[in-house]
Motif scaffolding. Structure first.
Motif, PDB file in Angstrom:
ATOM      1  N   CYS A  26      28.882   5.483   7.771  1.00 29.82           N
ATOM      2  CA  CYS A  26      27.893   4.537   8.288  1.00 29.82           C
ATOM      3  C   CYS A  26      28.597   3.474   9.122  1.00 29.82           C
ATOM      4  N   CYS A  28      27.681   0.546   9.703  1.00 31.55           N
ATOM      5  CA  CYS A  28      27.494  -0.807   9.151  1.00 31.55           C
ATOM      6  C   CYS A  28      28.386  -1.065   7.954  1.00 31.55           C
ATOM      7  N   CYS A  29      28.418  -0.113   7.017  1.00 38.78           N
ATOM      8  CA  CYS A  29      29.128  -0.367   5.754  1.00 38.78           C
ATOM      9  C   CYS A  29      30.252   0.631   5.519  1.00 38.78           C
TER      10      CYS A  29
END
Ligand SMILES: [Zn+2]
Length: 156
Positions: A26, A28-29
């Motif tokens: 991901c 984002c994370c």
């Protein structure tokens, strides 16, 4: 606001594509994401048949104590839960992680008795079921030649 919604919807669609394909991290994370297909295999089918035979009357079965060693070792009952074929008794004792008490569900009994077909594959992501395959299988497809009478008898 509308732009932001559209942007997030687009991102989600892209991420769905990634986890449904090769998988990826991901942005984002950085967590790894992939939708995993699981097939109902022969060991799972045989584990279910054993459990269905011993829990046909609805009783919980102490699997670590009573099940044959191959069943305990292969540890396929947790996987069978994806199909809703078995269930484990929730333990109230917080010092214990899980109870070893299992039983076949109604669906599990019907499937073990060769009276119900279930999806061949389940697709899981993030410890949840995403979807099931359209293709169905019967227990006889999993275990080949097999005597269902033992399971049937215990249900009458
Ligand atoms: Zn993330």
């Amino acid at each position: 606001m509308e732009d932001k919604k559209k942007f997030l919807a687009d991102l989600r669609a892209i991420w769905r594509g990634i986890i449904g394909d090769e998988g990826g991290h991901c942005p984002c994370c950085d967590r790894w994401g992939k939708i995993y297909p699981r097939s109902l295999n022969e060991t799972m089918a045989r584990s279910l048949v054993w459990l269905a035979h011993h829990s046909a009357n609805g009783d919980w079965v102490d699997v670590p104590k009573r099940a044959p060693r191959w069943l305990v070792r292969s540890n396929q009952l947790p996987t069978l839960r994806w199909w809703g074929l078995v269930e484990r008794l929730d333990t109230e004792d917080t010092t214990k992680k899980h109870s070893g008490l299992w039983r076949a569900t109604k669906r599990g009994l019907l499937f073990a008795q060769n009276r119900l077909q279930v999806p061949k594959k389940v697709y899981t992501y993030n410890a949840e079921v995403e979807r099931f395959s359209d293709e169905l299988i019967a227990i006889e497809d999993c275990v080949g030649s097999f005597d269902y009478s033992a399971v049937m008898e215990s249900n009458t």
